[in-house]
Design an enzyme around this catalytic site. Structure first.
Site, PDB file in Angstrom:
ATOM      1  N   LYS A  81     -12.420  -1.568   6.295  1.00 48.41           N
ATOM      2  CA  LYS A  81     -11.671  -2.541   7.092  1.00 48.41           C
ATOM      3  C   LYS A  81     -12.075  -2.489   8.561  1.00 48.41           C
ATOM      4  O   LYS A  81     -12.439  -3.490   9.127  1.00 48.41           O
ATOM      5  CB  LYS A  81     -10.171  -2.314   6.929  1.00 48.41           C
ATOM      6  N   ASP A 121      -1.511   6.737   6.716  1.00 49.89           N
ATOM      7  CA  ASP A 121      -2.561   5.858   6.186  1.00 49.89           C
ATOM      8  C   ASP A 121      -2.908   4.859   7.284  1.00 49.89           C
ATOM      9  O   ASP A 121      -2.103   3.993   7.621  1.00 49.89           O
ATOM     10  CB  ASP A 121      -2.043   5.146   4.927  1.00 49.89           C
ATOM     11  N   TRP A 140       0.830  -1.220   0.000  1.00 49.65           N
ATOM     12  CA  TRP A 140       0.000   0.000   0.000  1.00 49.65           C
ATOM     13  C   TRP A 140       0.855   1.258   0.000  1.00 49.65           C
ATOM     14  O   TRP A 140       0.479   2.263  -0.594  1.00 49.65           O
ATOM     15  CB  TRP A 140      -0.998  -0.013   1.167  1.00 49.65           C
TER      16      TRP A 140
HETATM   17  C1  LIG Z   1      -7.069  -1.401   1.681  1.00 54.68           C
HETATM   18  C2  LIG Z   1      -6.038  -0.365   1.874  1.00 54.68           C
HETATM   19  C3  LIG Z   1      -5.940   0.758   1.032  1.00 54.68           C
HETATM   20  C4  LIG Z   1      -6.823   0.946  -0.174  1.00 54.68           C
HETATM   21  O1  LIG Z   1      -8.111   1.178   0.206  1.00 54.68           O
HETATM   22  P1  LIG Z   1      -9.310   1.407  -0.825  1.00 54.68           P
HETATM   23  O2  LIG Z   1     -10.336   2.012   0.068  1.00 54.68           O
HETATM   24  O3  LIG Z   1      -9.679   0.073  -1.393  1.00 54.68           O
HETATM   25  O4  LIG Z   1      -8.849   2.357  -1.869  1.00 54.68           O
HETATM   26  C5  LIG Z   1      -4.980   1.704   1.316  1.00 54.68           C
HETATM   27  N1  LIG Z   1      -4.132   1.563   2.352  1.00 54.68           N
HETATM   28  C6  LIG Z   1      -4.196   0.488   3.183  1.00 54.68           C
HETATM   29  C7  LIG Z   1      -3.245   0.402   4.330  1.00 54.68           C
HETATM   30  C8  LIG Z   1      -5.152  -0.491   2.970  1.00 54.68           C
HETATM   31  O5  LIG Z   1      -5.209  -1.560   3.784  1.00 54.68           O
END
Ligand SMILES: *Cc1c(COP(=O)(O)O)cnc(C)c1O
Length: 363
Positions: free
Chosen positions: A197, A173, A102
């Site tokens: 998530k 993030d 990511w």
């Molecule tokens: C899943 C994830 C993303 C991407 O997320 P989307 O909402 O599908 O764009 C970005 N960073 C991390 C750490 C993730 O686990």
């Protein structure tokens, strides 16, 4: 219906009581005779709901007043571009800590933004991302430094922020561990997290940004501008009403459970239970080094791909679903987000013990 334990990395398990509440008020939201999906986003039914969700999120994360809270669309992935568009202004240069999949997506997207330079200031590539990299003292002046707090695919997590970042504006993030682990919002210039998530359904992204970092950028399309989104309380266009509503119910649930510190305690207990087994097993093992291990995403392997596959199928038949690892790393992965119950981890370990005995415990 048989009990299922859902180990998916995302979209992921939500609290059962929240799902039931959604069901009970789906047909007529607050006696309006309309479902939440049918109400106007200019009505007080919506604005009250949104305001309460924001208030509860502020409480949960102790978000200081000088931060804006935005509920946007486009997922974590749009933030990979939106952050550099808005924050990489003065030096047109951002630093990135390469902790895996990511983080790399974030670097790639930043490099697509005109005139922006994205430097990799530290990388865990030499250990195949089973550790967290040492961050050197940063000499260059960056508009911000980007850090992925929890690496959903590789299973590494920052418990503490790297020291060397002192003085740099930090962008985090937190897509896969927001409110699973306590962080101090004041340490960040901006935090973002896709909802699917650890917060709610896909379609909504939380952005928490220090107000002073946002100066007007009239040249940016409105949907890409934090200033314009903040000025309209995230309702510059039709917001993802249903996703915000469910997230709001999850925020309330989190407060009822005792908040982020209680969640972290429970998550540590769940993770420790599984790691302890993995570290003592003769069949299964966890590839991530101990001091870098995530409490929300736990990859593990047998060392034999065919056996991994057999395990995943057998687990599925026993109600332990979505244990397949990400296609880029293979093996298995158990995601143990806030809504995932301890009993599910016990069931998994019980099943792994049986499986280990059935194959004789040999690699
Ligand atoms: C899943 C994830 C993303 C991407 O997320 P989307 O909402 O599908 O764009 C970005 N960073 C991390 C750490 C993730 O686990």
């Amino acid at each position: 219906m048989a009990q299922i334990y859902n180990f998916s990395a995302g979209p992921a398990v939500l609290p059962a009581s929240v799902i039931r509440q959604v069901q009970s008020e789906l047909v007529s939201y607050k006696n309006s005779g309309m479902s939440i999906m049918e109400i106007s986003h200019r009505s007080s039914l919506y604005t009250d709901m949104e305001a309460e969700a924001e208030k509860n999120l502020r409480k949960l994360m102790s978000i200081p007043d000088e931060y804006d809270v935005l509920f946007l669309q486009g997922g974590g992935t749009l933030q990979f571009a939106m952050v550099p568009f808005n924050l990489a202004r003065k030096n047109k240069r951002a630093g990135f800590i390469d902790t895996g999949h990511w983080a790399q997506r974030a670097i790639e997207e930043a490099r697509l933004v005109p005139e922006i330079k994205a430097d990799i200031v530290a990388s865990a590539s030499s250990t195949n991302y089973t550790t967290l990299p040492d961050v050197p003292n940063l000499e260059k002046e960056y508009d911000y430094v980007h850090l992925t707090l929890n690496n959903t695919i590789e299973g590494t997590m920052y418990r503490e922020l790297p020291n060397a970042l002192n003085g740099q504006i930090l962008v985090g993030d937190m897509s896969s561990n927001i409110m699973a682990q306590r962080y101090n919002v004041g340490d960040f210039g901006l935090i973002y997290a896709g909802a699917q998530k650890n917060i709610g359904p896909a379609g909504m992204t939380v952005v928490i940004v220090k107000h002073e970092l946002l100066d007007d950028r009239p040249e940016l399309p409105a949907m890409l501008s934090y200033v314009k989104q903040a000025a309209k309380h995230s309702a510059l266009n039709t917001p993802p009403v249903f996703a915000i509503y469910v997230a709001g119910l999850v925020f309330k649930w989190l407060l009822d459970q005792g908040g982020v510190d209680e969640m972290q305690k429970r998550n540590e207990k769940k993770a420790e239970f599984l790691y302890n087994y993995l570290d003592s097993s003769r069949l299964f093992s966890a590839p991530v080094k101990k001091d870098a291990r995530s409490i929300t995403n736990i990859p593990f392997v047998t060392g034999n791909e065919e056996l991994d596959q057999r395990f995943i199928v057998a687990a599925q038949e026993n109600g332990l679903v979505n244990l397949k690892g990400h296609r880029s790393v293979g093996g298995m992965r158990a995601s143990l987000y806030n809504a995932f119950p301890f009993e599910g981890v016990q069931k998994l370990v019980e099943f792994m013990e049986k499986f280990e005995q059935s194959v004789g415990g040999n690699r």
